[in-house]
Structures are given as structure tokens and as C-alpha cells.
Scaffold this active site. Structure first.
Site, PDB file in Angstrom:
ATOM      1  N   ASP A  87      -3.048   2.022  14.905  1.00 52.12           N
ATOM      2  CA  ASP A  87      -2.436   3.335  15.058  1.00 52.12           C
ATOM      3  C   ASP A  87      -1.251   3.309  16.021  1.00 52.12           C
ATOM      4  OD1 ASP A  87      -2.010   6.058  15.030  1.00 52.12           O
ATOM      5  OD2 ASP A  87      -3.752   6.542  16.255  1.00 52.12           O
ATOM      6  N   THR A  88      -0.044   3.490  15.478  1.00 51.33           N
ATOM      7  CA  THR A  88       1.126   3.578  16.358  1.00 51.33           C
ATOM      8  C   THR A  88       1.253   4.974  16.972  1.00 51.33           C
ATOM      9  OG1 THR A  88       2.579   4.205  14.513  1.00 51.33           O
ATOM     10  CG2 THR A  88       2.440   1.855  15.038  1.00 51.33           C
ATOM     11  N   GLY A  89       0.339   5.868  16.604  1.00 53.04           N
ATOM     12  CA  GLY A  89       0.399   7.234  17.112  1.00 53.04           C
ATOM     13  C   GLY A  89      -0.570   7.503  18.247  1.00 53.04           C
ATOM     14  N   ASP A 314       3.931   7.040  12.670  1.00 51.25           N
ATOM     15  CA  ASP A 314       2.498   7.039  12.940  1.00 51.25           C
ATOM     16  C   ASP A 314       1.706   6.351  11.831  1.00 51.25           C
ATOM     17  OD1 ASP A 314      -0.036   7.522  13.774  1.00 51.25           O
ATOM     18  OD2 ASP A 314       0.160   9.688  13.873  1.00 51.25           O
ATOM     19  N   THR A 317      -1.654   7.939  10.507  1.00 50.45           N
ATOM     20  CA  THR A 317      -1.649   9.169   9.727  1.00 50.45           C
ATOM     21  C   THR A 317      -1.271   8.849   8.285  1.00 50.45           C
ATOM     22  OG1 THR A 317      -1.204  10.601  11.598  1.00 50.45           O
ATOM     23  CG2 THR A 317      -0.470  11.391   9.471  1.00 50.45           C
ATOM     24  N   THR A 318      -2.032   9.370   7.365  1.00 55.16           N
ATOM     25  CA  THR A 318      -1.829   9.045   5.962  1.00 55.16           C
ATOM     26  C   THR A 318      -0.584   9.701   5.389  1.00 55.16           C
ATOM     27  OG1 THR A 318      -4.215   9.090   5.802  1.00 55.16           O
ATOM     28  CG2 THR A 318      -3.002   8.972   3.751  1.00 55.16           C
TER      29      THR A 318
END
Ligand SMILES: *[C@@H]1O[C@H](CO)[C@@H](O)[C@H](O)[C@H]1NC(C)=O
Ligand SMILES: *[C@@H]1O[C@H](CO)[C@@H](O)[C@H](O)[C@H]1NC(C)=O
Ligand SMILES: *[C@@H]1O[C@H](CO)[C@@H](O)[C@H](O)[C@H]1NC(C)=O
Ligand SMILES: *[C@@H]1O[C@H](CO)[C@@H](O)[C@H](O)[C@H]1NC(C)=O
Ligand SMILES: *[C@@H]1O[C@H](CO)[C@@H](O)[C@H](O)[C@H]1NC(C)=O
Ligand SMILES: *[C@@H]1O[C@H](CO)[C@@H](O)[C@H](O)[C@H]1NC(C)=O
Length: 441
Positions: A87-89, A314, A317-318
Site C-alpha cells: 500500500d503506497t497510501g 495509492d 485502493t482498487t
């Protein structure tokens, strides 16, 4: 930021070893009303993943799971294997404790064996910080537990000693998360060295930087390359943008998005049903005849001004999130009659939009454009039980924060440099064979 998709489901994975330690996961595609209902079966079929190291940049391979970009980690002594969403978010690594009260093995209803759990009690190398961990995500899932440290093996050669992470003994999420963003985004009370930082401290990478290669659902690879860029994975120039700070601090991996150009190609006979004749005020439109050998195709273009919005990259997030204003303009350009369908949680749009040639072109500050085909932005999410007609949904939904999720990142090779505070982007080149690795110094 960890928002998951709940519709398209890929079942019956069979891991196949195909040389070089690579596992090719073969899927049969099936659609279900809720991913959570069937993901268990899906995951039970999934065997261990594989990892690989390349030069001095370390490659962490992601399993092919449609909306999920999952990596396998080995944690503790003896090691437990756990799968986590990359996860880059977000910025924390957390894994599920074998004591999680939501697990069926502990009287709950969740099958926790699917992604694996970690037993801090059984690990001789675990050290607890005795401080509380708590995080909640946009998709309403939460995780609570304790901060601690243990040995975390990301690949055979990338083993972080005393890695900082959290063990969740209470979580309704069946998968842990490997957040790799700025430490300022951490959920702990005080800033600590998260995994990317520790990779540098322990000499694995020269800079706190990594590249994301997310591939389409038709492929079975994808990776985050820590400490390096793979120039074989993009076309055109890799253009760098300064991260847009929040309140003077670099918190989110976000850059400026100026506008989105919508291109719709259709047969002249179809054009009136697909392309709107009137567009919202913020949308400009032009029609250009585009002759081909067989048929006269019409190309319609509309530009949606996103007002130099801060757009967050992100991988957790899909879908993609825009303000309702921008979303309305997009809908006006692609299908003014689209309606929100609460069953699918988004705007239902004609599946014909998926046709080849239709695309969104994301314009970043006039310096780099990224094309995203509508075939990836319009998803087949179900079927009309009576007519058998496939139902499609736009992969962009309304949100307060502009988030470019997986459906965008699959088309944008992205290099995140958390020391120089840049995000470098280029059009993705799906190439699972060639590599052209450059260490980020
Ligand atoms: C990796 O590091 C070693 C020693 O620092 C160096 O000799 C080698 O050239 C590097 N490899 C790559 C691919 O940069
Ligand atoms: C911890 O180790 C004991 C003894 O080896 C084993 O019986 C038990 O299943 C382990 N617990 C977990 C949660 O792994
Ligand atoms: C846990 O303790 C270690 C060692 O004191 C420290 O370096 C780390 O920052 C702490 N982790 C958190 C989340 O506070
Ligand atoms: C995984 O890759 C295979 C091809 O190797 C493809 O058929 C399948 O649709 C992919 N599944 C997902 C979930 O991406
Ligand atoms: C245009 O119409 C023809 C005939 O119906 C069809 O074969 C072709 O695929 C269509 N092209 C596009 C781009 O939709
Ligand atoms: C299925 O199609 C029928 C006939 O067109 C329509 O009346 C019905 O609303 C559709 N159902 C869904 C869930 O879209």
C-alpha cells in the site's frame, strides 16, 4: 489507503512452478456479488508466492489477484508466512496475530488461514513496544493491537532485523498491510522508522525509494522494486514531479493533476448513443472524423479540468476517486444517462465503453500524459439475472480526496523517491521478460 473492490472474483488458482523460482498463477474468472463471499475459496487455492532479488535493487513480487497487490512476508523465528497488501497510501506494516478474536479458530467468523497469521508468543525474536496500535481504513475495516519488532524477510536476500511493525489481535480485515509511504503518514503516536527507512538503514538500498509495476488482470506478475528503477517497464520519458506537501510536510505520495482528456471512438451509427450531444459546462468537446479502411470512425474528445488537484497514488485502493464535480463531468462526457446503482456501489455505464480506442488521458501539469484505456476503467461487475446482460460500472467513484488507485496505477510506471520527494511517472510497458535496472542513488 486500502480500499478494496468487492465484485470481480477470480477463482481456482493453480500455482505452477516455471523455472527461475517463478510461480505462474493460473486463474479462471468468475464474478460474484461479493468478493468476501468467495475470496476464501480463492485464497485457499493460492499457494506460496515467490521472491527474487535483482542487482542491488530488491524486487518484491506481487501475486496476481485482480484488485489486490499482495506480497508474502516471513516474520519471526521460526518464521510465519503472512500475506500483506502492498500500500503506497499508508505507512505502517501490520500483520494479523494468531490471537485475533475475529478468526474462526478463536471463535470468530473469519477464516484467517487464507492470508496467514503471525504468533508473537511463539517467535523468539519478537520484542514488544508495549504500546497500542490502532488504524482504520477508508473501506471501514480496522486493526488494533500492539507495536513491536521482529525479523521480517521480504525476499531471500532482504531480511530486516528488528523491523518495526504492529501485530493486530483485533481486526476485521482478513489481510494485513505493508504500508510504504512517508513516515509522516504512520499511525503511531511518534514517528518511527518504517520498513522502507529500515531497508536503507540496514544497507539494502541506497535511498528510500521504490518503483511500482502493477500489471493488468490478464497478467500474473507485478512488483515493487525497492531502491531501483526498471527502465524496461515504461515507454517514453520518465518525468519527475515534486510531491505536493500537506501543511508544509510531505505526507502523501501526491502530485498535481491538471486535466483528463476523454477520447471516445465509435462507429458513426453508434456515436449518438455513446457520445453525449450536450456536455456539462466544464467540459469542452470536439468531433474529428477519423477515417479507417473498413468504416468511418468518429473520435470524440472532451477535456475535464481537474483544477490542478492533488492526486494521491495509492496501490492499496482498487478504484479511482474524484470529487463529485469532476466525476459528473466525466459522466457527462462518457454517458450522460449513467445512473448511480446502489447495488454495485457506483455508476452503471454501458459496457460498450470498454471498446478499444476509448481512453482517459491524465495530464500532469502539462509535462506528462498517461493513457488509461476505458477497458480498465469500466468494469464488468455483474449480470442481469433475467436478461443475462452484463452490467458494467465506472471504476471512478466520488470521494473527498483525489485518489488514483490500481486502475490508474496499472498504466503508470511510478517511481517514488521519499528522500528527494519526487514521484516520477511514465506510461507503463508491460514487459515481464526484459529488465533494465538502475539503482536509485
Ligand atoms: C551492486 O553493488 C556492487 C557493490 O556495491 C556493485 O559492484 C555492483 O555493480 C552493483 N550492481 C548493480 C546492478 O548496480
Ligand atoms: C506455538 O508453538 C506451539 C508449540 O510449538 C504450537 O503448538 C502452537 O500451535 C504454536 N501457536 C501458533 C499460534 O503458531
Ligand atoms: C518500538 O521500539 C523501538 C525500540 O525502542 C523503537 O525504535 C520504535 O520506534 C518503536 N516503535 C514505535 C511504533 O513506536
Ligand atoms: C492472473 O493471470 C492470468 C494469466 O496468467 C489471468 O488469466 C488471470 O485473469 C489473472 N488473474 C488476476 C486476478 O489478475
Ligand atoms: C463498427 O461497426 C462494425 C459493423 O457493425 C463492427 O464490425 C466494428 O467492430 C465496429 N467498430 C467499432 C470500433 O465499434
Ligand atoms: C434486468 O433487465 C430487465 C429487463 O431489461 C430490467 O427490467 C431489470 O431492471 C434489469 N435488472 C437489473 C438488476 O438491472
Amino acid at each position: 489507503m486500502f480500499v478494496r473492490l468487492f465484485w470481480v472474483v477470480f477463482l481456482f488458482t493453480v500455482p505452477v512452478l516455471c523455472g527461475d523460482g517463478y510461480y505462474k498463477l493460473d486463474f479462471a474468472i468468475r464474478k460474484g456479488s461479493k468478493l468476501t463471499d468467495v475470496v476464501k475459496n480463492f485464497m485457499e487455492e493460492l499457494d506460496s508466492s515467490f521472491t527474487k532479488r535483482d542487482g542491488n535493487g530488491t524486487l518484491l513480487d506481487l501475486e496476481n489477484e485482480s484488485a489486490f497487490y499482495i506480497a508474502s512476508l516471513s516474520i519471526g523465528t521460526p518464521a510465519s508466512e503472512v500475506k500483506v497488501l502492498v500500500d503506497t497510501g499508508s505507512a505502517d506494516l501490520w500483520v494479523m496475530s494468531s490471537k485475533n478474536s475475529y478468526c474462526s479458530s478463536n471463535g470468530g467468523s473469519m477464516d484467517c488461514s487464507t492470508y496467514g497469521t503471525y504468533s508473537e508468543d511463539n517467535s523468539t525474536t519478537f520484542e514488544s513496544n508495549n504500546s497500542d496500535f490502532s488504524i482504520s481504513y477508508l473501506d471501514q475495516t480496522f486493526a488494533k493491537g500492539t507495536w513491536g519488532q521482529d525479523t521480517v524477510e521480504l525476499t531471500d536476500d532482504l531480511v530486516i532485523e528488528g523491523a518495526n511493525f504492529a501485530v493486530a489481535d483485533s481486526t476485521d480485515s482478513n489481510v494485513g498491510v505493508l504500508g510504504i509511504a512517508y513516515t509522516q503518514l504512520e499511525s503511531a503516536d511518534t514517528v518511527y522508522d518504517n520498513l522502507p527507512v529500515q531497508m536503507k538503514q540496514q544497507g539494502f538500498i541506497k535511498k528510500v525509494a521504490y518503483s511500482m509495476y502493477l500489471t493488468s488482470a490478464e497478467r500474473n506478475t507485478g512488483s515493487v522494486l525497492f531502491g531501483a528503477i526498471d527502465h524496461a517497464k515504461y515507454t517514453g520519458d520518465l518525468v519527475s514531479f515534486d510531491v505536493v506537501p500537506k501543511n508544509g510536510q510531505n505526507v502523501y505520495l501526491q502530485i498535481t493533476l491538471s486535466n483528463i482528456q476523454v477520447t471516445l471512438v465509435s462507429n458513426s451509427t453508434e456515436s449518438s448513443s455513446v457520445v453525449p450531444t450536450t456536455l456539462a459546462s466544464s467540459v469542452t468537446s470536439s468531433t474529428s472524423p477519423h477515417p479507417t479502411i473498413a468504416a468511418v470512425l468518429k473520435k470524440r474528445e472532451a477535456t475535464i479540468d481537474t483544477q490542478d488537484v492533488d492526486a494521491l497514488f495509492d496501490s492499496g485502493t482498487t478504484l479511482t476517486y474524484f470529487s463529485q464535480d469532476v466525476l459528473d463531468s466525466i459522466l457527462a462526457a462518457i454517458d450522460p444517462s449513467a445512473e448511480y446503482n446502489s447495488n454495485i456501489g457506483g455508476y452503471q455505464v454501458p459496457c460498450s465503453l470498454r471498446q478499444e480506442g476509448n481512453k482517459f488521458t491524465y495530464n500532469f501539469d502539462g509535462k506528462r500524459e498517461i493513457d488509461v484505456p476505458l477497458s480498465d476503467m469500466v468494469m464488468e461487475v455483474g449480470q442481469n439475472g433475467t436478461t443475462g446482460q452484463i452490467i458494467c460500472m465506472l471504476g471512478i467513484v466520488s470521494g473527498d480526496t483525489t485518489i488514483l488507485g490500481d486502475n490508474f496505477m496499472r498504466h503508470c510506471y511510478s517511481v517514488f523517491d521519499l528522500e528527494d520527494n519526487t514521484v516520477s511517472i511514465a506510461q507503463m510497458n508491460y514487459d515481464d521478460i526484459n529488465e533494465d535496472i538502475e539503482i536509485i542513488q
